[in-house]
Motif scaffolding. Structure first.
Motif, PDB file in Angstrom:
ATOM      1  N   TYR A  75       0.845  -1.183   0.000  1.00 23.68           N
ATOM      2  CA  TYR A  75       0.000   0.000   0.000  1.00 23.68           C
ATOM      3  C   TYR A  75       0.886   1.241   0.000  1.00 23.68           C
ATOM      4  CZ  TYR A  75      -3.912  -2.874   1.875  1.00 23.68           C
ATOM      5  OH  TYR A  75      -4.890  -3.794   2.092  1.00 23.68           O
ATOM      6  N   VAL A  76       0.336   2.324  -0.540  1.00 21.73           N
ATOM      7  CA  VAL A  76       0.945   3.646  -0.430  1.00 21.73           C
ATOM      8  C   VAL A  76      -0.191   4.649  -0.288  1.00 21.73           C
ATOM      9  CG1 VAL A  76       1.063   4.039  -2.938  1.00 21.73           C
ATOM     10  CG2 VAL A  76       2.645   5.240  -1.423  1.00 21.73           C
ATOM     11  N   ALA A  77       0.040   5.680   0.525  1.00 16.60           N
ATOM     12  CA  ALA A  77      -0.989   6.715   0.698  1.00 16.60           C
ATOM     13  C   ALA A  77      -0.311   8.037   1.006  1.00 16.60           C
ATOM     14  CB  ALA A  77      -1.947   6.349   1.823  1.00 16.60           C
ATOM     15  N   ARG A  78      -0.945   9.107   0.518  1.00 17.47           N
ATOM     16  CA  ARG A  78      -0.500  10.452   0.893  1.00 17.47           C
ATOM     17  C   ARG A  78      -1.497  10.996   1.901  1.00 17.47           C
ATOM     18  NH1 ARG A  78      -2.932  14.773  -2.605  1.00 17.47           N
ATOM     19  NH2 ARG A  78      -4.507  13.675  -3.802  1.00 17.47           N
ATOM     20  N   GLY A  88      -4.335  12.657   3.550  1.00 18.63           N
ATOM     21  CA  GLY A  88      -5.606  13.112   3.017  1.00 18.63           C
ATOM     22  C   GLY A  88      -6.062  12.380   1.770  1.00 18.63           C
ATOM     23  N   GLY A  89      -5.256  11.448   1.277  1.00 20.43           N
ATOM     24  CA  GLY A  89      -5.601  10.720   0.061  1.00 20.43           C
ATOM     25  C   GLY A  89      -6.031   9.296   0.344  1.00 20.43           C
ATOM     26  N   GLU A  90      -6.414   8.611  -0.706  1.00 19.29           N
ATOM     27  CA  GLU A  90      -6.821   7.215  -0.588  1.00 19.29           C
ATOM     28  C   GLU A  90      -5.605   6.297  -0.514  1.00 19.29           C
ATOM     29  OE1 GLU A  90      -9.659   5.824  -3.432  1.00 19.29           O
ATOM     30  OE2 GLU A  90     -10.645   7.781  -3.530  1.00 19.29           O
ATOM     31  N   THR A 105      -1.679   5.224  12.018  1.00 15.40           N
ATOM     32  CA  THR A 105      -2.593   4.525  12.921  1.00 15.40           C
ATOM     33  C   THR A 105      -3.131   3.269  12.235  1.00 15.40           C
ATOM     34  OG1 THR A 105      -4.548   5.687  12.117  1.00 15.40           O
ATOM     35  CG2 THR A 105      -3.325   6.720  13.947  1.00 15.40           C
ATOM     36  N   ASP A 106      -3.607   2.336  13.032  1.00 15.90           N
ATOM     37  CA  ASP A 106      -4.232   1.138  12.467  1.00 15.90           C
ATOM     38  C   ASP A 106      -5.436   1.520  11.612  1.00 15.90           C
ATOM     39  OD1 ASP A 106      -2.347  -0.513  13.639  1.00 15.90           O
ATOM     40  OD2 ASP A 106      -3.629  -1.053  15.344  1.00 15.90           O
ATOM     41  N   ARG A 130      -7.636   1.316   6.035  1.00 18.67           N
ATOM     42  CA  ARG A 130      -8.420   1.877   4.917  1.00 18.67           C
ATOM     43  C   ARG A 130      -8.023   1.218   3.596  1.00 18.67           C
ATOM     44  NH1 ARG A 130      -7.111   7.847   5.746  1.00 18.67           N
ATOM     45  NH2 ARG A 130      -6.431   7.444   3.648  1.00 18.67           N
ATOM     46  N   GLY A 131      -6.867   0.531   3.591  1.00 20.16           N
ATOM     47  CA  GLY A 131      -6.440  -0.170   2.369  1.00 20.16           C
ATOM     48  C   GLY A 131      -7.229  -1.410   2.218  1.00 20.16           C
TER      49      GLY A 131
END
Length: 132
Positions: free
Chosen positions: A68-71, A73-75, A125-126, A131-132
């Motif tokens: 997973y990767v996230a920025r 405020g992003g998905e 956070t968990d 959210r992934g």
């Protein structure tokens, strides 16, 4: 040309920077010839970085597994072998393995004029991870 022989320098990822089991193999550190640094980073299932950002941005090249990767405020986005992730300078983000798969990537970043490569922030956070 400069050849640097592998020194078998695998190190455990510091707990301040990562959640879970992570191994880092340095490829090159920034020096007086190049500001580019890179490492091969391997994440056990569920392992991930803390939130962080790079003054000159970062490129990730996924070599194995699913992650997973996230920025901020992003998905959360799934990443797989062969995927390339370009992260903008100063963009707060995290990356790591999915809950049930290992993931490995080559992380490439450039030091700024002060030699800084990364600023580490709080742990993901968990709830953010799930959210992934």
């Amino acid at each position: 040309m400069k050849l640097t022989r592998s020194g078998g320098q695998t190190a455990a990822g510091p707990q301040d920077w990562f959640t879970g089991t992570v191994y880092i193999d340095p490829i090159r550190d920034p020096d007086d010839q190049s500001a580019v640094g890179c490492a091969h980073v391997r994440f056990a299932p569920g392992a991930r970085t803390a939130w962080h950002h790079h003054p000159q941005g970062q490129t990730l090249y996924v070599t194995d597994g699913i992650g997973y990767v996230a920025r901020r405020g992003g998905e959360v986005q799934e990443i797989r072998p062969g995927d390339v992730v370009d992260i903008e300078p100063g963009e707060e983000h995290w990356h790591g393995a999915t809950p049930d798969r290992f993931m490995a990537h080559v992380a490439i970043q450039e030091a700024d004029e002060n030699g800084q490569v990364v600023t580490w922030l709080e742990h993901v956070t968990d709830a953010d991870y799930q959210r992934g």
